[in-house]
Design a protein around this motif. Structure first.
Motif, PDB file in Angstrom:
ATOM      1  N   GLY A  12       0.744  -1.297  -0.200  1.00  0.00           N
ATOM      2  CA  GLY A  12      -0.161  -0.308  -0.073  1.00  0.00           C
ATOM      3  C   GLY A  12       0.695   0.973   0.276  1.00  0.00           C
ATOM      4  N   GLN A  13       1.739   1.242   0.680  1.00  0.00           N
ATOM      5  CA  GLN A  13       2.969   2.420   0.775  1.00  0.00           C
ATOM      6  C   GLN A  13       3.008   2.743  -0.683  1.00  0.00           C
ATOM      7  OE1 GLN A  13       4.954   0.704   4.781  1.00  0.00           O
ATOM      8  NE2 GLN A  13       4.736   3.632   4.810  1.00  0.00           N
ATOM      9  N   ILE A  14       3.816   1.009  -1.059  1.00  0.00           N
ATOM     10  CA  ILE A  14       4.181   1.484  -2.246  1.00  0.00           C
ATOM     11  C   ILE A  14       3.644   1.636  -3.627  1.00  0.00           C
ATOM     12  CG2 ILE A  14       5.553   0.032  -4.281  1.00  0.00           C
ATOM     13  CD1 ILE A  14       7.068  -1.416  -1.788  1.00  0.00           C
ATOM     14  N   PHE A  15       2.196   1.572  -3.381  1.00  0.00           N
ATOM     15  CA  PHE A  15       0.821   1.766  -4.579  1.00  0.00           C
ATOM     16  C   PHE A  15       1.031   3.939  -4.408  1.00  0.00           C
ATOM     17  CE2 PHE A  15      -0.096  -2.445  -4.319  1.00  0.00           C
ATOM     18  CZ  PHE A  15      -0.295  -2.748  -5.706  1.00  0.00           C
ATOM     19  N   CYS A  48       5.127  -4.417  -7.848  1.00  0.00           N
ATOM     20  CA  CYS A  48       3.990  -2.760  -7.868  1.00  0.00           C
ATOM     21  C   CYS A  48       3.769  -2.175  -8.074  1.00  0.00           C
ATOM     22  CB  CYS A  48       4.134  -2.415  -6.710  1.00  0.00           C
ATOM     23  SG  CYS A  48       3.992  -3.853  -4.406  1.00  0.00           S
ATOM     24  N   LEU A  49       5.497  -1.186  -8.458  1.00  0.00           N
ATOM     25  CA  LEU A  49       5.590   0.184  -9.129  1.00  0.00           C
ATOM     26  C   LEU A  49       4.692  -0.282 -10.407  1.00  0.00           C
ATOM     27  CD1 LEU A  49       8.717   1.386  -8.777  1.00  0.00           C
ATOM     28  CD2 LEU A  49       6.877   2.375  -8.587  1.00  0.00           C
ATOM     29  N   ALA A  59      -5.047  -3.205  -8.430  1.00  0.00           N
ATOM     30  CA  ALA A  59      -3.827  -4.147  -8.115  1.00  0.00           C
ATOM     31  C   ALA A  59      -3.473  -2.713  -6.998  1.00  0.00           C
ATOM     32  CB  ALA A  59      -2.187  -4.070  -9.264  1.00  0.00           C
ATOM     33  N   ALA A  60      -3.377  -1.512  -7.503  1.00  0.00           N
ATOM     34  CA  ALA A  60      -3.171  -0.668  -6.465  1.00  0.00           C
ATOM     35  C   ALA A  60      -3.775  -0.486  -5.285  1.00  0.00           C
ATOM     36  CB  ALA A  60      -2.697   0.753  -7.688  1.00  0.00           C
ATOM     37  N   MET A  61      -5.223  -0.771  -4.973  1.00  0.00           N
ATOM     38  CA  MET A  61      -6.205  -0.300  -4.283  1.00  0.00           C
ATOM     39  C   MET A  61      -6.223  -1.586  -3.102  1.00  0.00           C
ATOM     40  SD  MET A  61      -8.418   0.957  -5.638  1.00  0.00           S
ATOM     41  CE  MET A  61     -10.003   0.375  -4.638  1.00  0.00           C
ATOM     42  N   PRO A  62      -5.719  -1.283  -1.886  1.00  0.00           N
ATOM     43  CA  PRO A  62      -5.213  -1.674  -1.131  1.00  0.00           C
ATOM     44  C   PRO A  62      -6.209  -2.379  -0.702  1.00  0.00           C
ATOM     45  CG  PRO A  62      -5.683   0.613   0.202  1.00  0.00           C
ATOM     46  CD  PRO A  62      -5.777   0.627  -1.751  1.00  0.00           C
ATOM     47  N   ILE A  63      -6.375  -3.649   0.130  1.00  0.00           N
ATOM     48  CA  ILE A  63      -7.139  -4.712   0.748  1.00  0.00           C
ATOM     49  C   ILE A  63      -7.549  -4.215   1.927  1.00  0.00           C
ATOM     50  CG2 ILE A  63      -7.175  -7.723   1.356  1.00  0.00           C
ATOM     51  CD1 ILE A  63      -4.799  -7.690  -1.211  1.00  0.00           C
TER      52      ILE A  63
END
Length: 66
Positions: A12-15, A48-49, A59-63
């Motif tokens: 999540g921080q990387i996204f 992730c990038l 994929a960029a949405m936190p779960i």
């Protein structure tokens, strides 16, 4: 999920960093410390990038487990 255990950095921080402009592993290393210790997280961090920059919004949405 933790991507970088050494620095306790999550996907999540990387996204979030990618959405804010990080475009390379070098950017993530500077901003979050990713891959600056053992380096085992480098390939996952790069993936992730790619997910964010290729427009894979899901994929960029936190779960959320709430």
């Amino acid at each position: 999920m933790y991507v970088c255990v050494c620095r306790a950095v999550t996907d999540g921080q990387i996204f979030q960093a990618a959405r804010a402009g990080a475009s390379s592993l070098k950017d993530l290393r500077r901003e979050l410390g990713v891959a600056s210790e053992c380096g085992q997280c480098a390939s996952c961090a790069k993936q992730c990038l790619r997910e964010v920059h290729q427009g894979d919004a899901t994929a960029a949405m936190p779960i959320s487990f709430a």
